[in-house]
Design an enzyme around this catalytic site. Structure first.
Site, PDB file in Angstrom:
ATOM      1  N   HIS A 188     -25.882  22.635 105.244  1.00  0.00           N
ATOM      2  CA  HIS A 188     -25.395  21.258 105.413  1.00  0.00           C
ATOM      3  C   HIS A 188     -24.430  21.189 106.586  1.00  0.00           C
ATOM      4  CE1 HIS A 188     -26.847  20.993 101.195  1.00  0.00           C
ATOM      5  NE2 HIS A 188     -27.281  19.832 101.672  1.00  0.00           N
TER       6      HIS A 188
ATOM      7  N   HIS B 188     -28.617  20.250 110.509  1.00  0.00           N
ATOM      8  CA  HIS B 188     -29.402  19.567 109.472  1.00  0.00           C
ATOM      9  C   HIS B 188     -29.388  18.054 109.709  1.00  0.00           C
ATOM     10  CE1 HIS B 188     -31.021  18.417 105.601  1.00  0.00           C
ATOM     11  NE2 HIS B 188     -29.898  17.785 105.284  1.00  0.00           N
TER      12      HIS B 188
ATOM     13  N   HIS C 116     -25.997  11.117 106.599  1.00  0.00           N
ATOM     14  CA  HIS C 116     -26.375  11.237 105.183  1.00  0.00           C
ATOM     15  C   HIS C 116     -25.730  12.422 104.462  1.00  0.00           C
ATOM     16  CE1 HIS C 116     -29.117  14.479 106.365  1.00  0.00           C
ATOM     17  NE2 HIS C 116     -29.276  14.734 105.081  1.00  0.00           N
ATOM     18  N   ASP C 117     -25.244  13.435 105.184  1.00  0.00           N
ATOM     19  CA  ASP C 117     -24.582  14.579 104.541  1.00  0.00           C
ATOM     20  C   ASP C 117     -23.219  14.868 105.149  1.00  0.00           C
ATOM     21  OD1 ASP C 117     -26.098  15.503 102.384  1.00  0.00           O
ATOM     22  OD2 ASP C 117     -27.495  16.593 103.664  1.00  0.00           O
TER      23      ASP C 117
END
Length: 610
Positions: A358, A362, A400-401
């Site tokens: 993460h 990514h 998103h992360d």
């Protein structure tokens, strides 16, 4: 310096650079290197799913070397019957029979030598110690060596008694070899077919199917109309929304329901949106990088790992600037390029460098995949995308992360982590990612020129997209998608645009098996690295070890086959109903699955020798 010390130094160096060491498949040290993805392989949500067996299975092939070995073993076994059909006396009485038996022995010796070559190839691929640590492989090699010794002695020694004993023993050895080869063949075939034997269905789909069958049984138009009304609300997921009769406007107020607020824009927002502000679409992107993006941005085998080594976390900003320039989003949406770069720089800097998985690479990968769906798979036309839609899809993918700690929601909940306490154990990571995105949007005044309705639209869709990446919600969200696809009024360009946005981001987030193996394999060891690091902490803290987080029990190949069979392949097969062009790229998933099927025994051997 010992090998273990070298390995530990490599690990520490890689953690500092946020670049995972990709371990060769023959290495025994694989389980000592890595540690979570947000419960990537958590199959929660499937407890209400019906699995129906599909009878028309498509059997996938087995490796060429195994096919050749099976053919040789069959020829090898055929020689048993030829040899047993003649006795020593027959050979003495008939020179032709004697010559035939001699030829069969020579053929048998050649085949045995080919078997030795096969074992040598497998030893070269997997390592000598690793290959022979499997008792079945050792037993197989022993049978071949014994067979060679017996046939050589038979060719050089005279005597009916020895010839008979040799013939019987070689016959037994042939059947044992046949058993061992078909044992492996059946295992590979079982793995290859496991994903095609089941399809996942939800109770909602079953209910809709029953109601449609009922509608076909009636001729009364009123009953048919009511059944269709029920089907529409079930497929639209609006079963629990209130139906208001009477004083509607007052009731909506008390129930806090929107009253066409999307059309009600304040005078201030109207003024701000009408101001003529012109922003340039040039963000002064490095020319070499611009050309690199132009050539490779739609390639699934894009080597973005090397870009990270050169540009570090700024690579995410460069990618986003390229997309926004290419689609003319700065000028159309009146977004300041400087504010945009500040916002994305903040997002990139909040991806933790020490995370194996993460991290900002990514984020780059997922954003790149979302754009692949938009352009290469033509969602821009299917979804009738506006420039605002582009900004939602791309920014949500990039964020998103963001600020992911490298631990999944299960760990956060079990350890009473601050994020779990803040978000009440409900998709804590995903809520934090969404909140962080909007924190930086506000701090950089990114959308200062947006109307109220545009900002609300962006915020609603973006939050929903990021929350959809919680894999604990995979089963439920997947069933909602299939219910909408089963309806008569599915419209990806209008009423179903939101669920399509969610689907694209989630599909991109689990897209590793969709990529060519050179990238997929890197991501596999990165994600398992985070898993195993979390599992080590869970053991140290006396917590239950989360699924696939135990480095001493997780078979790498089996984990990926399960991931493909239960999550990726069913999801992507369904996604093809929205993106028909996706069918052209689906073979990659099957090819990757076959690769892992061939590696199961290898990784099981590694586990057994720990």
């Amino acid at each position: 310096m010992t090998e273990q010390q070298n390995l530990n130094e490599d690990t520490n160096r890689n953690l500092g650079q946020a670049t995972a060491k990709v371990v060769p498949r023959g290495s025994k040290e694989i389980s000592n290197i890595f540690g979570d993805r947000r419960s990537s392989y958590n199959i929660e949500g499937y407890d209400r799913v019906i699995a129906d067996e599909i009878t028309d299975q498509q059997h996938q092939g087995i490796p060429l070397i195994d096919k050749a070995v099976i053919a040789l073993v069959l020829i090898f076994t055929l020689l048993v019957f030829i040899n047993f059909s003649f006795t020593s006396n027959d050979a003495k009485e008939d020179p032709d029979i004697d010559k035939t038996l001699f030829v069969t022995k020579i053929i048998e010796l050649v085949i045995l030598i080919l078997f030795v070559l096969e074992i040598s190839i497998r030893c070269f691929q997997n390592g000598f110690i690793t290959y022979f640590s499997d008792c079945w492989s050792f037993f197989d090699a022993l049978i071949i060596v014994a067979s060679i010794v017996l046939i050589v002695l038979d060719l050089n020694l005279q005597g009916d008694a020895f010839t008979t004993i040799s013939k019987v023993l070689r016959g037994i050895f042939r059947f044992l070899r046949l058993f061992l080869v078909f044992r492996k063949y059946n295992q590979v075939k079982k793995i290859n077919n496991s994903g095609s034997r089941y399809t996942v269905r939800s109770p909602v789909e079953k209910v809709i199917e029953i109601m449609r069958d009922l509608a076909d049984q009636f001729e009364d138009p009123d009953i048919i109309k009511q059944l269709n009304w029920g089907i529409t609300h079930i497929s639209n997921n609006t079963v629990y929304e209130p139906i208001i009769e009477g004083r509607k406007s007052e009731a909506l107020g008390w129930l806090n329901q929107p009253q066409n607020q999307q059309m009600m824009v304040s005078q201030e927002s109207k003024r701000s949106s009408s101001i003529e502000i012109i922003f340039s679409n040039d963000t002064k992107l490095p020319e070499q990088l611009r050309q690199d993006f132009a050539q490779n941005i739609l390639n699934l085998d894009y080597d973005y790992f090397s870009l990270f080594e050169k540009y570090d976390s700024a690579i995410l900003t460069h990618l986003m600037c390229y997309y926004f320039e290419k689609e003319h989003l700065f000028s159309t949406l009146k977004i300041s390029p400087d504010s945009f770069k500040k916002c994305v720089d903040l997002l990139g800097s909040k991806y933790h460098r020490e995370n194996l998985y993460h991290n900002v690479i990514h984020a780059f990968d997922v954003t790149h995949t979302v754009y692949f769906f938009i352009e290469k798979c033509n969602f821009k036309e299917i979804g009738k995308l506006t420039k605002l839609d582009y900004s939602i899809l791309l920014l949500s993918a990039a964020a998103h992360d963001v600020d992911h700690p490298g631990l999944n929601n299960i760990f956060l909940n079990n350890t009473r982590h601050e994020l779990a306490m803040t978000y009440n154990d409900k998709s804590s990571l995903e809520q934090h990612h969404a909140a962080t995105l909007f924190k930086y949007i506000r701090e950089t005044e990114l959308f200062t020129n947006f109307s109220i309705s545009d900002f609300k639209y962006f915020r609603e869709k973006s939050i929903s997209m990021i929350l959809s990446t919680d894999n604990a919600m995979h089963g439920k969200d997947f069933n909602k998608l299939k219910a909408r696809l089963a309806s008569n009024d599915f419209d990806p360009g209008s009423k179903d645009k939101g669920i399509c946005f969610d689907t694209l981001l989630h599909a991109a987030d689990i897209s590793n098996p969709f990529k060519p193996m050179k990238n997929y394999e890197k991501w596999t060891f990165r994600v398992l690295g985070e898993f195993w690091q979390q599992g080590d902490r869970e053991k140290d803290m006396g917590l239950p070890v989360t699924m696939l987080c135990d480095r001493r029990t997780t078979n790498v190949a089996k984990s990926q086959i399960g991931f493909i069979d239960f999550m990726v392949l069913p999801y992507y097969n369904t996604l093809q109903q929205i993106l028909p062009v996706l069918a052209e790229f689906m073979e990659q998933i099957s090819e990757n699955k076959r690769f892992w099927a061939e590696q199961i025994e290898h990784y099981q051997t590694l586990l057994n020798t720990q």
